[in-house]
Design a protein around this motif. Structure first.
Motif, PDB file in Angstrom:
ATOM      1  N   CYS A  40      40.431 -48.945 -60.696  1.00 44.05           N
ATOM      2  CA  CYS A  40      39.277 -49.753 -60.275  1.00 44.05           C
ATOM      3  C   CYS A  40      38.729 -49.255 -58.939  1.00 44.05           C
ATOM      4  O   CYS A  40      37.506 -49.197 -58.744  1.00 44.05           O
ATOM      5  N   LEU A  41      39.614 -48.896 -58.011  1.00 45.76           N
ATOM      6  CA  LEU A  41      39.164 -48.396 -56.710  1.00 45.76           C
ATOM      7  C   LEU A  41      38.429 -47.066 -56.858  1.00 45.76           C
ATOM      8  O   LEU A  41      37.433 -46.814 -56.175  1.00 45.76           O
ATOM      9  N   GLY A  42      38.905 -46.190 -57.729  1.00 43.13           N
ATOM     10  CA  GLY A  42      38.213 -44.931 -57.965  1.00 43.13           C
ATOM     11  C   GLY A  42      36.832 -45.137 -58.554  1.00 43.13           C
ATOM     12  O   GLY A  42      35.864 -44.482 -58.154  1.00 43.13           O
ATOM     13  N   THR A  43      36.719 -46.061 -59.493  1.00 36.43           N
ATOM     14  CA  THR A  43      35.420 -46.364 -60.091  1.00 36.43           C
ATOM     15  C   THR A  43      34.468 -46.963 -59.057  1.00 36.43           C
ATOM     16  O   THR A  43      33.264 -46.647 -59.026  1.00 36.43           O
ATOM     17  N   TRP A  44      34.999 -47.819 -58.193  1.00 35.43           N
ATOM     18  CA  TRP A  44      34.178 -48.409 -57.133  1.00 35.43           C
ATOM     19  C   TRP A  44      33.651 -47.343 -56.185  1.00 35.43           C
ATOM     20  O   TRP A  44      32.496 -47.372 -55.770  1.00 35.43           O
ATOM     21  N   GLN A  45      34.477 -46.353 -55.850  1.00 42.14           N
ATOM     22  CA  GLN A  45      34.039 -45.278 -54.968  1.00 42.14           C
ATOM     23  C   GLN A  45      32.975 -44.410 -55.639  1.00 42.14           C
ATOM     24  O   GLN A  45      32.083 -43.878 -54.959  1.00 42.14           O
ATOM     25  N   LEU A  46      33.037 -44.257 -56.949  1.00 40.15           N
ATOM     26  CA  LEU A  46      31.977 -43.529 -57.656  1.00 40.15           C
ATOM     27  C   LEU A  46      30.635 -44.241 -57.486  1.00 40.15           C
ATOM     28  O   LEU A  46      29.595 -43.597 -57.257  1.00 40.15           O
ATOM     29  N   LYS A  47      30.655 -45.559 -57.616  1.00 44.60           N
ATOM     30  CA  LYS A  47      29.417 -46.324 -57.441  1.00 44.60           C
ATOM     31  C   LYS A  47      28.932 -46.252 -55.998  1.00 44.60           C
ATOM     32  O   LYS A  47      27.719 -46.166 -55.753  1.00 44.60           O
ATOM     33  N   ARG A  48      29.856 -46.283 -55.044  1.00 42.74           N
ATOM     34  CA  ARG A  48      29.491 -46.159 -53.628  1.00 42.74           C
ATOM     35  C   ARG A  48      28.866 -44.788 -53.349  1.00 42.74           C
ATOM     36  O   ARG A  48      27.900 -44.686 -52.584  1.00 42.74           O
ATOM     37  N   ARG A  49      29.387 -43.748 -53.944  1.00 40.38           N
ATOM     38  CA  ARG A  49      28.836 -42.407 -53.752  1.00 40.38           C
ATOM     39  C   ARG A  49      27.409 -42.323 -54.292  1.00 40.38           C
ATOM     40  O   ARG A  49      26.521 -41.739 -53.660  1.00 40.38           O
ATOM     41  N   LYS A  50      27.190 -42.900 -55.458  1.00 39.12           N
ATOM     42  CA  LYS A  50      25.843 -42.898 -56.033  1.00 39.12           C
ATOM     43  C   LYS A  50      24.866 -43.628 -55.119  1.00 39.12           C
ATOM     44  O   LYS A  50      23.743 -43.163 -54.880  1.00 39.12           O
ATOM     45  N   TRP A  51      25.305 -44.784 -54.587  1.00 41.82           N
ATOM     46  CA  TRP A  51      24.449 -45.548 -53.667  1.00 41.82           C
ATOM     47  C   TRP A  51      24.151 -44.752 -52.402  1.00 41.82           C
ATOM     48  O   TRP A  51      23.012 -44.728 -51.917  1.00 41.82           O
TER      49      TRP A  51
END
Length: 311
Positions: A87-98
């Motif tokens: 879940c933390l890795g997926t959250w960081q992917l979304k943060r990178r896109k933002w």
């Protein structure tokens, strides 16, 4: 994580030994016969051994059931580790896109057609990174020097990203009060970069123009001092970060500052275009870290609870 697994195995084995030793402790074992109640050491050998055997069997089944329940709880509890890291890795992917979208948005602001500078400082605070145009003249007698600074070169900075030290030259950014003749106010203009040997005004007299000029600049706001950054030395005119309130107080200007664009560079003067549109973006490193931990802990969980049962 290997030490954590070892600790779990050790604690589990220790708890089994403690439970078994407690259940069959001879000091608390009593036996009943036709002659009455007596302790284990007073009982006949055959009778005590038979009863003890049945007692141990019942105790073993009880222990086995307890251990099965504990192993089941531990199995699903430890599954939370790979699930959480995923879940933390997926959250960081979304943060990178933002973050990438935000960087593109800021870069687009610095390339839009310039608009007239608003006279209201509060309105200007809503225009950070927006290009504005002004007309007026400089007051070179009140120059401010922000240092040390290196010239903005996006290609070089991309090549040197992640290095401990940079090979670029060091100098200063020159901030000069600028009287806007069309607005009737004085603002601050970051004219751009000069090397160390050109910081003193007398070394660049050609660029110290006094007539009215048209400028295009990028609106910048005040800057919070970062850790390990020295305090501004107002008396020595050595500034290490943008403190618009203090700069305005020293020069008598409004708390408005723009970075002159490269096209507004005056020959012989500081080099404009010193706006760094960069935001810290290390999310991909976090993605690799969290997904890597997810893969490692998932394999460990599989090896302990699934592969062991299959064997």
């Amino acid at each position: 994580m290997s030490s954590f697994k070892l600790m779990l195995v050790f604690s589990n084995s220790t708890s089994k030994i403690i439970r078994c030793s407690t259940l069959i402790s001879p000091k608390r074992s009593l036996f009943v016969t036709g002659q009455g109640l007596f302790r284990r050491q007073d009982a006949p050998d055959v009778f005590s051994i038979g009863n003890l055997t049945r007692f141990v069997q019942r105790s073993s089944s009880t222990v086995a059931g307890t251990e099965k329940g504990e192993d089941s709880f531990l199995k699903w509890f430890l599954l939370l580790i790979p699930a959480t890291t995923f879940c933390l890795g997926t959250w960081q992917l979304k943060r990178r896109k933002w973050k990438l979208e935000l960087i593109r948005e800021l870069q687009s602001l610095t390339t839009k057609e310039p608009i007239p500078l608003p006279i209201d400082p509060m309105e200007t605070k809503q225009l950070e990174y927006r290009r504005v145009k002004v007309r007026g003249h400089f007051d070179h007698s009140k120059e401010l020097y922000v240092l040390p600074r290196s010239p903005v070169d996006p290609e070089r900075e991309a090549r040197e990203a992640g290095r401990i030290s940079s090979s670029g030259e060091s100098g200063a950014n020159v901030i000069t009060p600028f009287y806007c003749t069309d607005l009737g106010i004085t603002i601050l203009v970051n004219r751009g970069y000069v090397p160390k040997n050109k910081i003193r005004p007398e070394t660049r007299m050609k660029g110290q123009v006094t007539e009215d000029v048209d400028l295009v600049g990028v609106v910048r706001l005040t800057e919070q001092r970062k850790p390990f950054i020295p305090q501004n030395n107002v008396e020595a005119n050595r500034w290490h970060y943008r403190d618009l309130e203090a700069m305005a107080k020293v020069t008598g200007a409004e708390e408005i500052l723009i970075d002159a664009v490269l096209d507004s560079t005056i020959p012989g003067g500081p080099i404009g275009g010193q706006t760094r549109v960069t935001l810290r973006n290390e999310h991909m490193q976090y993605v690799i870290t969290w997904y890597g931990l997810c893969a490692a802990t998932s394999y460990m969980w599989y090896a302990k609870f699934i592969k062991r049962i299959a064997l």
